[in-house]
Scaffold this active site. Structure first.
Site, short mmCIF file in Angstrom:
data_model
loop_
_atom_site.label_atom_id
_atom_site.label_comp_id
_atom_site.label_asym_id
_atom_site.label_seq_id
_atom_site.Cartn_x
_atom_site.Cartn_y
_atom_site.Cartn_z
N HIS A 1 0.84 -1.20 0.00
CA HIS A 1 0.00 0.00 0.00
C HIS A 1 0.88 1.26 0.00
CE1 HIS A 1 -3.08 -2.63 2.33
NE2 HIS A 1 -3.57 -2.46 1.12
N LYS B 1 -17.89 -5.41 8.80
CA LYS B 1 -16.67 -6.22 8.90
C LYS B 1 -16.19 -6.25 10.34
CE LYS B 1 -14.33 -6.37 4.44
NZ LYS B 1 -13.09 -6.01 3.73
N ARG C 1 -2.55 -6.07 -8.24
CA ARG C 1 -1.49 -7.06 -8.06
C ARG C 1 -1.61 -8.08 -9.19
NH1 ARG C 1 -3.17 -8.18 -2.00
NH2 ARG C 1 -5.07 -8.29 -3.21
N SER D 1 -2.98 -7.67 3.29
CA SER D 1 -3.15 -7.43 4.73
C SER D 1 -3.52 -8.72 5.44
CB SER D 1 -4.25 -6.39 4.97
OG SER D 1 -3.90 -5.17 4.41
#
Ligand code: PNS
Length: 157
Positions: free
Chosen positions: A17, A41, A90, A128
Protein backbone atom coordinates in the site's frame (compact mmCIF):
# COMPACT_ATOMS: atom_id res chain seq x y z
CA UNK A 1 -4.67 20.94 -9.03
CA UNK A 2 -4.77 17.16 -9.53
CA UNK A 3 -6.10 15.32 -6.51
CA UNK A 4 -6.80 11.66 -5.80
CA UNK A 5 -8.41 9.44 -3.21
CA UNK A 6 -6.81 6.10 -2.32
CA UNK A 7 -9.52 4.08 -0.52
CA UNK A 8 -9.27 0.72 1.16
CA UNK A 9 -9.67 -1.39 4.26
CA UNK A 10 -5.97 -1.15 5.20
CA UNK A 11 -6.28 -3.73 8.01
CA UNK A 12 -3.38 -3.02 8.37
CA UNK A 13 -1.46 -0.91 5.84
CA UNK A 14 1.36 -2.91 4.18
CA UNK A 15 4.51 -1.90 2.33
CA UNK A 16 2.59 -2.67 -0.88
CA UNK A 17 0.00 0.00 0.00
CA UNK A 18 2.77 2.40 1.01
CA UNK A 19 4.51 1.90 -2.34
CA UNK A 20 1.27 2.79 -4.16
CA UNK A 21 0.82 5.89 -1.94
CA UNK A 22 4.37 7.11 -2.63
CA UNK A 23 3.98 6.66 -6.38
CA UNK A 24 0.55 8.34 -6.38
CA UNK A 25 2.05 11.26 -4.45
CA UNK A 26 4.41 11.87 -7.39
CA UNK A 27 1.58 11.78 -9.94
CA UNK A 28 -0.93 13.90 -7.99
CA UNK A 29 -0.68 17.24 -6.18
CA UNK A 30 -2.63 15.86 -3.24
CA UNK A 31 -3.47 12.28 -2.20
CA UNK A 32 -6.12 11.48 0.39
CA UNK A 33 -5.80 7.98 1.84
CA UNK A 34 -9.28 6.92 3.00
CA UNK A 35 -10.00 4.04 5.39
CA UNK A 36 -13.44 2.48 5.00
CA UNK A 37 -15.31 2.53 8.32
CA UNK A 38 -17.41 -0.57 7.76
CA UNK A 39 -19.76 -1.76 10.51
CA UNK A 40 -20.29 -5.10 8.74
CA UNK A 41 -16.67 -6.22 8.90
CA UNK A 42 -14.84 -7.35 11.99
CA UNK A 43 -11.40 -5.80 11.48
CA UNK A 44 -8.30 -6.56 13.55
CA UNK A 45 -7.63 -2.83 14.01
CA UNK A 46 -10.34 -0.25 14.69
CA UNK A 47 -10.91 2.42 12.08
CA UNK A 48 -9.10 5.02 14.24
CA UNK A 49 -6.16 2.65 14.81
CA UNK A 50 -5.87 2.07 11.06
CA UNK A 51 -5.95 5.82 10.38
CA UNK A 52 -3.27 6.36 13.05
CA UNK A 53 -1.02 3.58 11.65
CA UNK A 54 -1.31 5.08 8.16
CA UNK A 55 -0.75 8.64 9.41
CA UNK A 56 2.52 7.59 11.07
CA UNK A 57 3.58 5.57 8.00
CA UNK A 58 3.08 8.57 5.65
CA UNK A 59 5.00 11.05 7.80
CA UNK A 60 7.32 13.02 5.51
CA UNK A 61 4.99 12.76 2.52
CA UNK A 62 3.80 16.37 2.58
CA UNK A 63 1.01 16.04 0.01
CA UNK A 64 -0.58 12.93 1.56
CA UNK A 65 -3.13 12.80 4.38
CA UNK A 66 -5.34 10.12 5.87
CA UNK A 67 -8.92 10.02 7.12
CA UNK A 68 -11.82 7.56 7.28
CA UNK A 69 -15.18 7.45 5.54
CA UNK A 70 -18.53 5.72 5.84
CA UNK A 71 -20.95 4.98 3.03
CA UNK A 72 -20.41 5.30 -0.68
CA UNK A 73 -16.93 5.99 -1.99
CA UNK A 74 -18.25 8.31 -4.71
CA UNK A 75 -19.89 10.52 -2.06
CA UNK A 76 -16.66 10.81 -0.10
CA UNK A 77 -14.74 11.49 -3.31
CA UNK A 78 -17.15 14.33 -4.04
CA UNK A 79 -16.77 15.72 -0.51
CA UNK A 80 -12.97 15.69 -0.93
CA UNK A 81 -13.35 17.22 -4.42
CA UNK A 82 -10.93 14.73 -5.98
CA UNK A 83 -10.47 14.07 -9.69
CA UNK A 84 -9.55 10.43 -9.37
CA UNK A 85 -9.68 7.22 -7.37
CA UNK A 86 -6.43 5.28 -7.02
CA UNK A 87 -6.42 1.48 -6.79
CA UNK A 88 -3.45 -0.86 -6.75
CA UNK A 89 -3.44 -3.95 -8.95
CA UNK A 90 -1.49 -7.06 -8.06
CA UNK A 91 -2.04 -10.32 -9.94
CA UNK A 92 -4.79 -10.85 -12.53
CA UNK A 93 -6.95 -12.25 -9.72
CA UNK A 94 -7.53 -8.64 -8.58
CA UNK A 95 -8.85 -7.62 -11.97
CA UNK A 96 -12.45 -8.92 -11.93
CA UNK A 97 -13.33 -7.23 -8.65
CA UNK A 98 -11.46 -4.01 -9.49
CA UNK A 99 -13.16 -3.82 -12.89
CA UNK A 100 -16.55 -4.21 -11.20
CA UNK A 101 -15.71 -1.58 -8.59
CA UNK A 102 -14.42 0.92 -11.17
CA UNK A 103 -17.42 0.50 -13.48
CA UNK A 104 -19.88 0.76 -10.57
CA UNK A 105 -18.22 3.94 -9.38
CA UNK A 106 -18.26 5.35 -12.91
CA UNK A 107 -21.96 4.55 -13.16
CA UNK A 108 -22.53 6.45 -9.91
CA UNK A 109 -20.32 9.38 -10.92
CA UNK A 110 -19.15 9.48 -14.58
CA UNK A 111 -16.77 12.38 -13.86
CA UNK A 112 -14.70 10.35 -11.42
CA UNK A 113 -11.85 8.38 -13.05
CA UNK A 114 -10.27 5.29 -11.50
CA UNK A 115 -6.51 5.13 -11.98
CA UNK A 116 -4.78 1.77 -11.47
CA UNK A 117 -1.18 1.52 -10.39
CA UNK A 118 0.54 -1.83 -10.86
CA UNK A 119 2.12 -3.16 -7.73
CA UNK A 120 5.88 -3.36 -7.53
CA UNK A 121 6.74 -7.00 -8.36
CA UNK A 122 8.23 -7.49 -4.91
CA UNK A 123 4.82 -6.82 -3.32
CA UNK A 124 2.68 -8.73 -5.83
CA UNK A 125 1.90 -11.53 -3.35
CA UNK A 126 1.40 -9.28 -0.35
CA UNK A 127 -1.97 -8.69 1.35
CA UNK A 128 -3.15 -7.43 4.73
CA UNK A 129 -4.78 -10.79 5.49
CA UNK A 130 -1.50 -12.67 4.86
CA UNK A 131 0.31 -10.21 7.11
CA UNK A 132 -2.27 -10.77 9.88
CA UNK A 133 -1.87 -14.55 9.55
CA UNK A 134 1.94 -14.46 9.64
CA UNK A 135 1.88 -12.11 12.64
CA UNK A 136 -0.64 -14.32 14.46
CA UNK A 137 1.90 -17.16 14.30
CA UNK A 138 4.83 -14.91 15.30
CA UNK A 139 6.33 -14.99 11.79
CA UNK A 140 8.71 -12.27 10.60
CA UNK A 141 6.78 -9.43 8.96
CA UNK A 142 9.65 -6.91 9.11
CA UNK A 143 9.98 -6.67 5.32
CA UNK A 144 6.22 -6.55 4.70
CA UNK A 145 4.90 -3.65 6.78
CA UNK A 146 6.04 -0.25 8.11
CA UNK A 147 7.80 -0.48 11.55
CA UNK A 148 4.81 1.07 13.40
CA UNK A 149 2.55 -1.69 12.05
CA UNK A 150 5.03 -4.39 13.02
CA UNK A 151 4.97 -2.99 16.56
CA UNK A 152 1.16 -2.77 16.63
CA UNK A 153 0.81 -6.38 15.44
CA UNK A 154 3.32 -7.56 18.04
CA UNK A 155 1.33 -5.80 20.79
CA UNK A 156 -1.90 -7.31 19.48
CA UNK A 157 -0.30 -10.67 20.23
O1 PNS B 1 -9.07 -2.60 0.54
P1 PNS B 1 -10.37 -3.04 -0.05
O2 PNS B 1 -11.15 -3.85 0.97
O3 PNS B 1 -10.20 -3.78 -1.35
O4 PNS B 1 -11.24 -1.72 -0.36
C1 PNS B 1 -12.54 -1.80 -0.87
C2 PNS B 1 -13.21 -0.41 -0.89
C3 PNS B 1 -13.15 0.25 0.48
C4 PNS B 1 -12.52 0.49 -1.87
C5 PNS B 1 -14.70 -0.62 -1.34
O5 PNS B 1 -15.28 -1.62 -0.55
C6 PNS B 1 -15.54 0.64 -1.21
O6 PNS B 1 -15.35 1.61 -1.90
N1 PNS B 1 -16.52 0.61 -0.27
C7 PNS B 1 -17.38 1.75 -0.01
C8 PNS B 1 -18.83 1.43 -0.42
C9 PNS B 1 -19.06 1.69 -1.90
O7 PNS B 1 -18.85 2.78 -2.40
N2 PNS B 1 -19.53 0.65 -2.62
C10 PNS B 1 -19.88 0.79 -4.03
C11 PNS B 1 -18.75 0.41 -4.95
S1 PNS B 1 -18.50 -1.35 -4.89
Amino acid sequence: MKTALYPGSFDPITNGHLDIIKRAAVLFDKVYVAVLDNDQKDPLFSTQERVDLISTSIEGLDNVSCSSFKGLLVNYAEACQVNAIIRGLRAVTDFDWEFQLALTNRQLNPKLETVFLMTDAKYSYLSSSLVRQIAAFDGDIGALVPPIVQEALKNRG
